[in-house]
Design a protein around this motif. Structure first.
Motif, PDB file in Angstrom:
ATOM      1  N   PRO A 468      90.462 192.077 122.322  1.00 12.16           N
ATOM      2  CA  PRO A 468      89.630 191.400 123.977  1.00 12.16           C
ATOM      3  C   PRO A 468      88.747 192.872 123.982  1.00 12.16           C
ATOM      4  CG  PRO A 468      92.172 192.664 124.181  1.00 12.16           C
ATOM      5  CD  PRO A 468      92.271 192.038 122.469  1.00 12.16           C
ATOM      6  N   GLU A 469      88.413 193.651 122.974  1.00  7.75           N
ATOM      7  CA  GLU A 469      87.527 194.751 122.691  1.00  7.75           C
ATOM      8  C   GLU A 469      86.278 194.701 122.396  1.00  7.75           C
ATOM      9  OE1 GLU A 469      88.433 198.400 121.612  1.00  7.75           O
ATOM     10  OE2 GLU A 469      90.232 198.808 122.158  1.00  7.75           O
ATOM     11  N   ILE A 470      86.729 193.347 121.685  1.00  5.97           N
ATOM     12  CA  ILE A 470      85.266 192.692 120.879  1.00  5.97           C
ATOM     13  C   ILE A 470      84.406 191.578 121.880  1.00  5.97           C
ATOM     14  CG2 ILE A 470      85.101 193.859 118.887  1.00  5.97           C
ATOM     15  CD1 ILE A 470      86.648 191.817 117.108  1.00  5.97           C
ATOM     16  N   GLU A 471      85.975 190.653 122.417  1.00  2.00           N
ATOM     17  CA  GLU A 471      85.508 189.295 123.120  1.00  2.00           C
ATOM     18  C   GLU A 471      83.801 189.700 123.156  1.00  2.00           C
ATOM     19  OE1 GLU A 471      87.307 189.129 126.841  1.00  2.00           O
ATOM     20  OE2 GLU A 471      86.962 187.228 127.102  1.00  2.00           O
ATOM     21  N   GLU A 472      83.493 190.829 123.857  1.00  4.18           N
ATOM     22  CA  GLU A 472      81.839 190.462 123.967  1.00  4.18           C
ATOM     23  C   GLU A 472      80.845 189.862 122.121  1.00  4.18           C
ATOM     24  OE1 GLU A 472      79.142 193.677 124.688  1.00  4.18           O
ATOM     25  OE2 GLU A 472      81.357 194.602 124.813  1.00  4.18           O
ATOM     26  N   PHE A 473      81.438 190.057 121.117  1.00 10.68           N
ATOM     27  CA  PHE A 473      80.844 190.054 120.226  1.00 10.68           C
ATOM     28  C   PHE A 473      80.753 188.177 119.904  1.00 10.68           C
ATOM     29  CE2 PHE A 473      81.164 194.171 120.292  1.00 10.68           C
ATOM     30  CZ  PHE A 473      79.260 194.439 120.755  1.00 10.68           C
ATOM     31  N   CYS A 474      81.917 187.500 120.720  1.00 14.77           N
ATOM     32  CA  CYS A 474      82.396 186.545 120.816  1.00 14.77           C
ATOM     33  C   CYS A 474      81.587 185.452 120.803  1.00 14.77           C
ATOM     34  CB  CYS A 474      84.417 186.359 120.207  1.00 14.77           C
ATOM     35  SG  CYS A 474      84.871 184.930 119.995  1.00 14.77           S
TER      36      CYS A 474
END
Lengths: 545, 88
Positions: A468-474
């Motif tokens: 979830p921490e890198i959701e914005e990069f997905c």
């Protein structure tokens, strides 16, 4: 607010006022009579009247719930003519010199008891049928044969139990829901409610009836089997929303079921469904999918404590193919590894399982497992329209090995004289950037591509979708992914193959037009999204740039 | 008198629908008795409640006995109904 829970037998929400079902109580007195023949004649007259009434109910049911469900009333008519039943009534009148009502009531009790005592849930329920026809006879004998009438407002009918004829005779226009204290999902009332598309809850228990009164406001949730009496604002708001969503879904179903997946300018595509178990076939058919675009065969391995045998697999594949009755069924060979672990495979723990020993890599290094699955698949192919799809392809040499194993298995089976389909389409998943980039080399070797957007996104963007921490990069709409799909589509078409998308992105209706412009031939989505995607396809016009 | 042994292939056994169809067909032959022998019981095939109360499950073996006018034709008809699973 009070809440009672029973068993929901038809999923829908109803909001309205309660009406407690009033039955004409059948009370019978034992009377001595002298003219036995007159009593027998009264039974005959009451029977003739009952048969006419049942014929009327049958005709109404035929229109409202179809022949299969209306048949019960035809059988009720036959039960009225039953030899033993009639002999019993006559015998009681003759030997005890009693009135017809009493003879019918005693016969009813005896027969109902006989069925209740049977060691079979279905047959136990038949006691209700005996009581239903007997009470009808008694009402006719007492010359009060009018059936229940409702007022002008739509109401939630609450009863201890409802006889099948009572259920059908209620004016459907005025019934919001059926709610009963007793009953089982085997009862005709439950079956009829389902066919009349009326929310229904059964088995709420005796306390329920004593604590409600006519005119109480209530909400019935047929999905959960809950009824709320005098619901509070929060519950009302929640269920109003649920009702609205359900109605929209059903409306969509009504409007779009049976319609073609065709754009405004006439381009047709296939919309298939993704499933992971034989149990989901009902949902596929209910939502009117044109086929199965991805059948994940993993469940056979995950549900098992040891390698599933060829016979076990054959039975499962055959069942799916037969249930789909000639519609396309694309089964993906096992995709174990990464997030799907199975103990008996004895896979070593890996630092980076998504890039590790999984799917086709297991199949190619342990060909005996792969061959067992392929044998089961080819044997099942005789029973429908099968396509086989291979996951996690990255190179031409892998695919060459796979195709060689396939023709080896086919030859073996042919030599054994096993019946197979003449043509089984073979395809690959496009879920690694490598496969997409060399799709022009892979396309001549296969019949179809199916893009697995979940893994393709993870591998292309180097993002772990579980984190979830890198959701914005997905960014699932990333141009890199869309270009890989577009290039794969061009490659497929250049070499006479077709291309579908079976990942989550296939159901993203903001991309439907883009996919259609790329020339995507098939979208395979979870069964509940089929009609939503159909609606999107039908609103696209490709003739404007 | 003629007889034939058949198997019940309906998944739910002789529930209401097949029992109803059977009784209706048997009752149409007024001058021929039709009896089912199952689980050591004799059932009058013209009486729908008797058929149901015999609780004949899927896989049961049933002996059909016909006695009367056109008995062979009646037997063939009734046996055919069992063999076709009562159209289910």
């Amino acid at each position: 607010m009070k809440k009672y829970t029973g068993k929901g037998v038809y999923g829908a929400v109803a909001i309205g006022k309660i009406s407690i079902f009033k039955r004409q109580e059948v009370s019978v007195k034992r009377e001595r009579i002298d003219d036995i023949d007159a009593q027998k004649q009264r039974v005959e007259d009451a029977k003739a009247q009952a048969t006419a009434q049942l014929q009327e109910i049958y005709d109404k049911a035929l229109k409202e719930v179809g022949e299969a469900n209306a048949q019960i009333f035809e059988i009720h008519m036959m039960m009225l003519e039953d030899l033993d039943y009639n002999d019993s009534i006559c015998n009681i009148i003759e030997t005890q010199s009693v009135n017809a009502e009493y003879a019918v009531a005693v016969t009813s009790d005896n027969f109902a008891e006989m069925f209740s005592a049977m060691d079979d849930a279905y047959m136990k329920e038949r006691a209700a049928d005996i009581r239903d026809i007997s009470n009808r006879l008694i009402r006719n004998l007492q010359a009060g044969g009018s059936d229940n009438a409702l007022g002008d407002d739509k109401v939630i009918i609450c009863a201890d139990d409802l006889a099948p004829s009572e259920t059908v005779l209620l004016d459907k226009e005025k019934v919001l829901a059926f709610v009963t204290a007793h009953g089982s999902s085997n009862s005709h009332t439950a079956i009829l409610a389902r066919n009349m598309n009326i929310p229904a809850i059964i088995g709420l228990g005796d306390a329920f009836l004593s604590e409600i009164k006519d005119g109480d406001s209530a909400i019935v949730d047929g999905f959960t089997g809950e009824i709320f009496i005098s619901p509070d604002e929060e519950t009302t708001a929640r269920l109003e929303k649920k009702q609205k969503e359900d109605e929209e879904k059903k409306k969509l179903l009504q409007e779009l079921k049976g319609k073609e997946n065709v754009t405004l300018d006439g381009k047709k595509i296939n919309i298939y469904a993704n499933i992971g178990s034989v149990d989901n076939i009902g949902a596929v058919l209910l939502n009117d999918a044109g086929g199965i675009g991805l059948f994940r065969s993993e469940f056979l391995y995950l549900e098992s404590n040891d390698y599933p045998t060829e016979e076990q697999q054959f039975a499962a594949y055959k069942k799916v193919l037969e249930s789909m009755a000639g519609k396309k069924v694309i089964i993906r060979t096992l995709d174990i590894g990464a997030d799907k672990q199975v103990d008996y495979f004895n896979l070593a723990k890996e630092e980076n399982p998504a890039l590790g020993y999984r799917a086709i890599r297991i199949c190619l290094t342990r060909p005996e497992i792969f061959k067992t699955q392929l044998r089961a698949l080819y044997r099942a192919s005789a029973y429908g329209n099968l396509g086989i799809m291979f996951p996690m392809i990255t190179s031409v040499s892998e695919l060459e090995k796979i195709l060689a194993i396939c023709s080896e298995v086919r030859d073996e089976l042919a030599a054994e004289g096993v019946e197979m389909a003449e043509k089984v389409e073979l395809g690959i998943m496009i879920e690694t950037p490598a496969a997409a980039v060399i799709s022009d080399l892979l396309a001549p070797m296969v019949d179809f591509f199916s893009v697995g957007t979940n893994d393709l996104t993870q591998y292309t963007l180097a993002v772990d979708r579980q984190n979830p921490e890198i959701e914005e990069f997905c960014d699932t709409h990333h141009e890199a992914i869309l270009r890989l799909i577009e290039f794969s589509a061009q490659s497929a078409h250049k070499h006479g193959a077709w291309i579908g998308i079976c990942g989550e992105l296939a159901a993203d209706t903001s991309l439907t037009e883009r996919f259609l412009r790329m020339g995507i031939d098939e979208l395979s989505v979870s069964p509940t999204f089929v009609l939503k995607v159909r609606e999107a396809v039908r609103s696209v016009d490709l003739s404007h740039a | 008198m003629v007889a034939k042994t058949v198997n019940v292939i309906n998944a739910q056994g002789m529930h209401m629908r097949p029992a109803g169809l059977l009784a209706k067909a048997a009752a149409a032959h007024k001058e021929c008795n039709v009896t089912l022998k199952v689980n050591e019981k004799s059932v009058n095939a013209k009486a729908v409640m008797q058929i149901m109360s015999a609780c004949i499950k899927c896989g049961s073996t049933v002996e059909i006995v016909c006695d009367g006018v056109d008995e062979q034709a009646v037997l063939d008809e009734i046996a055919g109904m069992f063999e076709s699973g009562f159209g289910e």
